[in-house]
Design a protein around this motif. Structure first.
Motif, PDB file in Angstrom:
ATOM      1  N   PRO A   7      59.664  26.391  51.639  1.00  0.00           N
ATOM      2  CA  PRO A   7      58.341  26.826  51.180  1.00  0.00           C
ATOM      3  C   PRO A   7      58.218  28.345  51.202  1.00  0.00           C
ATOM      4  CG  PRO A   7      58.194  25.616  53.254  1.00  0.00           C
ATOM      5  CD  PRO A   7      59.626  25.616  52.839  1.00  0.00           C
ATOM      6  N   ILE A   8      57.483  28.878  50.258  1.00  0.00           N
ATOM      7  CA  ILE A   8      57.292  30.317  50.148  1.00  0.00           C
ATOM      8  C   ILE A   8      56.123  30.727  51.033  1.00  0.00           C
ATOM      9  CG2 ILE A   8      56.702  32.192  48.574  1.00  0.00           C
ATOM     10  CD1 ILE A   8      57.976  30.536  46.347  1.00  0.00           C
ATOM     11  N   ASP A   9      56.315  31.791  51.794  1.00  0.00           N
ATOM     12  CA  ASP A   9      55.266  32.302  52.667  1.00  0.00           C
ATOM     13  C   ASP A   9      54.389  33.259  51.859  1.00  0.00           C
ATOM     14  OD1 ASP A   9      53.663  33.164  54.709  1.00  0.00           O
ATOM     15  OD2 ASP A   9      55.199  34.449  55.616  1.00  0.00           O
ATOM     16  N   ASN A  10      53.173  32.836  51.499  1.00  0.00           N
ATOM     17  CA  ASN A  10      52.258  33.654  50.703  1.00  0.00           C
ATOM     18  C   ASN A  10      51.302  34.477  51.559  1.00  0.00           C
ATOM     19  OD1 ASN A  10      53.225  32.896  48.200  1.00  0.00           O
ATOM     20  ND2 ASN A  10      51.883  31.108  48.082  1.00  0.00           N
ATOM     21  N   THR A  11      51.517  34.521  52.838  1.00  0.00           N
ATOM     22  CA  THR A  11      50.586  35.250  53.697  1.00  0.00           C
ATOM     23  C   THR A  11      50.820  36.748  53.679  1.00  0.00           C
ATOM     24  OG1 THR A  11      52.020  34.914  55.609  1.00  0.00           O
ATOM     25  CG2 THR A  11      50.269  33.283  55.249  1.00  0.00           C
ATOM     26  N   THR A  12      52.006  37.196  53.306  1.00  0.00           N
ATOM     27  CA  THR A  12      52.303  38.621  53.350  1.00  0.00           C
ATOM     28  C   THR A  12      52.138  39.306  52.003  1.00  0.00           C
ATOM     29  OG1 THR A  12      54.644  38.174  53.017  1.00  0.00           O
ATOM     30  CG2 THR A  12      53.881  38.377  55.286  1.00  0.00           C
ATOM     31  N   THR A  13      52.330  38.613  50.905  1.00  0.00           N
ATOM     32  CA  THR A  13      52.200  39.220  49.582  1.00  0.00           C
ATOM     33  C   THR A  13      51.409  38.285  48.680  1.00  0.00           C
ATOM     34  OG1 THR A  13      54.263  38.262  48.796  1.00  0.00           O
ATOM     35  CG2 THR A  13      54.388  40.467  49.771  1.00  0.00           C
ATOM     36  N   SER A  14      50.855  38.883  47.644  1.00  0.00           N
ATOM     37  CA  SER A  14      50.106  38.096  46.673  1.00  0.00           C
ATOM     38  C   SER A  14      50.455  38.577  45.277  1.00  0.00           C
ATOM     39  CB  SER A  14      48.597  38.253  46.910  1.00  0.00           C
ATOM     40  OG  SER A  14      47.888  37.597  45.887  1.00  0.00           O
ATOM     41  N   ALA A  15      50.755  37.644  44.402  1.00  0.00           N
ATOM     42  CA  ALA A  15      51.099  37.989  43.031  1.00  0.00           C
ATOM     43  C   ALA A  15      49.858  38.099  42.166  1.00  0.00           C
ATOM     44  CB  ALA A  15      52.049  36.950  42.451  1.00  0.00           C
ATOM     45  N   GLY A  16      48.697  37.695  42.674  1.00  0.00           N
ATOM     46  CA  GLY A  16      47.464  37.713  41.895  1.00  0.00           C
ATOM     47  C   GLY A  16      46.848  39.106  41.822  1.00  0.00           C
ATOM     48  N   LEU A  17      45.959  39.276  40.850  1.00  0.00           N
ATOM     49  CA  LEU A  17      45.239  40.530  40.683  1.00  0.00           C
ATOM     50  C   LEU A  17      43.796  40.348  41.123  1.00  0.00           C
ATOM     51  CD1 LEU A  17      46.377  41.498  37.066  1.00  0.00           C
ATOM     52  CD2 LEU A  17      47.150  42.518  39.187  1.00  0.00           C
ATOM     53  N   ASP A  18      43.240  41.374  41.749  1.00  0.00           N
ATOM     54  CA  ASP A  18      41.814  41.294  42.020  1.00  0.00           C
ATOM     55  C   ASP A  18      41.064  41.716  40.746  1.00  0.00           C
ATOM     56  OD1 ASP A  18      41.991  44.047  41.904  1.00  0.00           O
ATOM     57  OD2 ASP A  18      41.437  44.383  43.993  1.00  0.00           O
ATOM     58  N   ASP A  19      39.760  41.579  40.749  1.00  0.00           N
ATOM     59  CA  ASP A  19      38.970  41.853  39.539  1.00  0.00           C
ATOM     60  C   ASP A  19      39.129  43.286  39.045  1.00  0.00           C
ATOM     61  OD1 ASP A  19      38.045  39.273  39.500  1.00  0.00           O
ATOM     62  OD2 ASP A  19      36.089  39.738  40.379  1.00  0.00           O
ATOM     63  N   GLN A  20      39.118  44.249  39.947  1.00  0.00           N
ATOM     64  CA  GLN A  20      39.248  45.649  39.545  1.00  0.00           C
ATOM     65  C   GLN A  20      40.598  45.924  38.898  1.00  0.00           C
ATOM     66  OE1 GLN A  20      35.951  46.340  39.518  1.00  0.00           O
ATOM     67  NE2 GLN A  20      36.668  48.399  39.881  1.00  0.00           N
ATOM     68  N   ASP A  21      41.659  45.393  39.482  1.00  0.00           N
ATOM     69  CA  ASP A  21      42.993  45.591  38.911  1.00  0.00           C
ATOM     70  C   ASP A  21      43.111  44.925  37.550  1.00  0.00           C
ATOM     71  OD1 ASP A  21      43.828  47.062  41.087  1.00  0.00           O
ATOM     72  OD2 ASP A  21      44.788  45.350  42.087  1.00  0.00           O
ATOM     73  N   TYR A  22      42.530  43.725  37.424  1.00  0.00           N
ATOM     74  CA  TYR A  22      42.566  43.011  36.152  1.00  0.00           C
ATOM     75  C   TYR A  22      41.839  43.806  35.068  1.00  0.00           C
ATOM     76  CZ  TYR A  22      41.304  39.776  32.462  1.00  0.00           C
ATOM     77  OH  TYR A  22      41.109  39.199  31.233  1.00  0.00           O
ATOM     78  N   LEU A  23      40.637  44.301  35.391  1.00  0.00           N
ATOM     79  CA  LEU A  23      39.863  45.056  34.404  1.00  0.00           C
ATOM     80  C   LEU A  23      40.576  46.356  34.017  1.00  0.00           C
ATOM     81  CD1 LEU A  23      36.246  44.501  35.759  1.00  0.00           C
ATOM     82  CD2 LEU A  23      37.290  43.473  33.730  1.00  0.00           C
ATOM     83  N   ALA A  24      41.191  47.023  34.966  1.00  0.00           N
ATOM     84  CA  ALA A  24      41.927  48.252  34.669  1.00  0.00           C
ATOM     85  C   ALA A  24      43.125  47.964  33.762  1.00  0.00           C
ATOM     86  CB  ALA A  24      42.378  48.924  35.963  1.00  0.00           C
ATOM     87  N   LEU A  25      43.859  46.905  34.067  1.00  0.00           N
ATOM     88  CA  LEU A  25      45.022  46.533  33.250  1.00  0.00           C
ATOM     89  C   LEU A  25      44.586  46.113  31.851  1.00  0.00           C
ATOM     90  CD1 LEU A  25      48.060  46.079  33.103  1.00  0.00           C
ATOM     91  CD2 LEU A  25      47.679  43.781  34.004  1.00  0.00           C
ATOM     92  N   ALA A  26      43.541  45.295  31.775  1.00  0.00           N
ATOM     93  CA  ALA A  26      43.046  44.846  30.467  1.00  0.00           C
ATOM     94  C   ALA A  26      42.539  46.021  29.643  1.00  0.00           C
ATOM     95  CB  ALA A  26      41.952  43.807  30.656  1.00  0.00           C
ATOM     96  N   SER A  27      41.856  46.959  30.279  1.00  0.00           N
ATOM     97  CA  SER A  27      41.350  48.140  29.572  1.00  0.00           C
ATOM     98  C   SER A  27      42.485  48.968  28.991  1.00  0.00           C
ATOM     99  CB  SER A  27      40.522  49.011  30.519  1.00  0.00           C
ATOM    100  OG  SER A  27      39.384  48.336  30.959  1.00  0.00           O
ATOM    101  N   SER A  28      43.540  49.139  29.759  1.00  0.00           N
ATOM    102  CA  SER A  28      44.672  49.911  29.248  1.00  0.00           C
ATOM    103  C   SER A  28      45.341  49.203  28.074  1.00  0.00           C
ATOM    104  CB  SER A  28      45.678  50.212  30.356  1.00  0.00           C
ATOM    105  OG  SER A  28      46.293  49.029  30.806  1.00  0.00           O
ATOM    106  N   MET A  29      45.383  47.867  28.117  1.00  0.00           N
ATOM    107  CA  MET A  29      45.967  47.122  27.003  1.00  0.00           C
ATOM    108  C   MET A  29      45.090  47.231  25.752  1.00  0.00           C
ATOM    109  SD  MET A  29      48.827  46.169  28.048  1.00  0.00           S
ATOM    110  CE  MET A  29      49.245  45.238  26.600  1.00  0.00           C
ATOM    111  N   ILE A  30      43.767  47.203  25.934  1.00  0.00           N
ATOM    112  CA  ILE A  30      42.848  47.363  24.799  1.00  0.00           C
ATOM    113  C   ILE A  30      43.056  48.734  24.172  1.00  0.00           C
ATOM    114  CG2 ILE A  30      40.422  47.550  24.122  1.00  0.00           C
ATOM    115  CD1 ILE A  30      41.261  44.686  24.758  1.00  0.00           C
ATOM    116  N   ASN A  31      43.157  49.765  25.002  1.00  0.00           N
ATOM    117  CA  ASN A  31      43.385  51.116  24.476  1.00  0.00           C
ATOM    118  C   ASN A  31      44.686  51.193  23.684  1.00  0.00           C
ATOM    119  OD1 ASN A  31      41.028  52.221  25.499  1.00  0.00           O
ATOM    120  ND2 ASN A  31      41.982  52.804  27.433  1.00  0.00           N
ATOM    121  N   ALA A  32      45.725  50.562  24.181  1.00  0.00           N
ATOM    122  CA  ALA A  32      47.013  50.589  23.484  1.00  0.00           C
ATOM    123  C   ALA A  32      46.936  49.825  22.166  1.00  0.00           C
ATOM    124  CB  ALA A  32      48.110  50.005  24.374  1.00  0.00           C
TER     125      ALA A  32
END
Length: 82
Positions: A7-32
């Motif tokens: 089993p993978i230990d997910n307590t130390t790292t997370s592959a998910g994005l929080d809302d702020q990171d998601y919005l920043a990434l999406a905004s940069s993609m829209i600009n591109a």
């Protein structure tokens, strides 16, 4: 090296994005993408990018502002011709 059944230990790292990171990434993609042409944008992402609703003029007022004198959407009775 871990075996595939370990089993993978997910307590130390997370592959998910929080809302702020998601919005920043999406905004940069829209600009591109907008360099190529118009791009539809989710309202939440547009708000994060600083978009706002323009409520200064109605659609009829905006159309009327392109003409001198009486606007094409005005009532004939209220036009006061002559």
């Amino acid at each position: 090296m871990k075996s595939p059944n370990t089993p993978i230990d997910n307590t130390t790292t997370s592959a998910g994005l929080d809302d702020q990171d998601y919005l920043a990434l999406a905004s940069s993609m829209i600009n591109a993408e907008s360099q190529i042409g118009p791009v539809p944008v989710d309202p939440d992402i547009a708000e994060a990018m600083g978009a706002f609703a323009e409520d200064a003029l109605s659609a009829d007022e905006a159309l009327d502002s392109h003409f001198d004198g009486i606007g094409p959407t005005a009532d004939a009775e209220g036009a006061n011709h002559g």
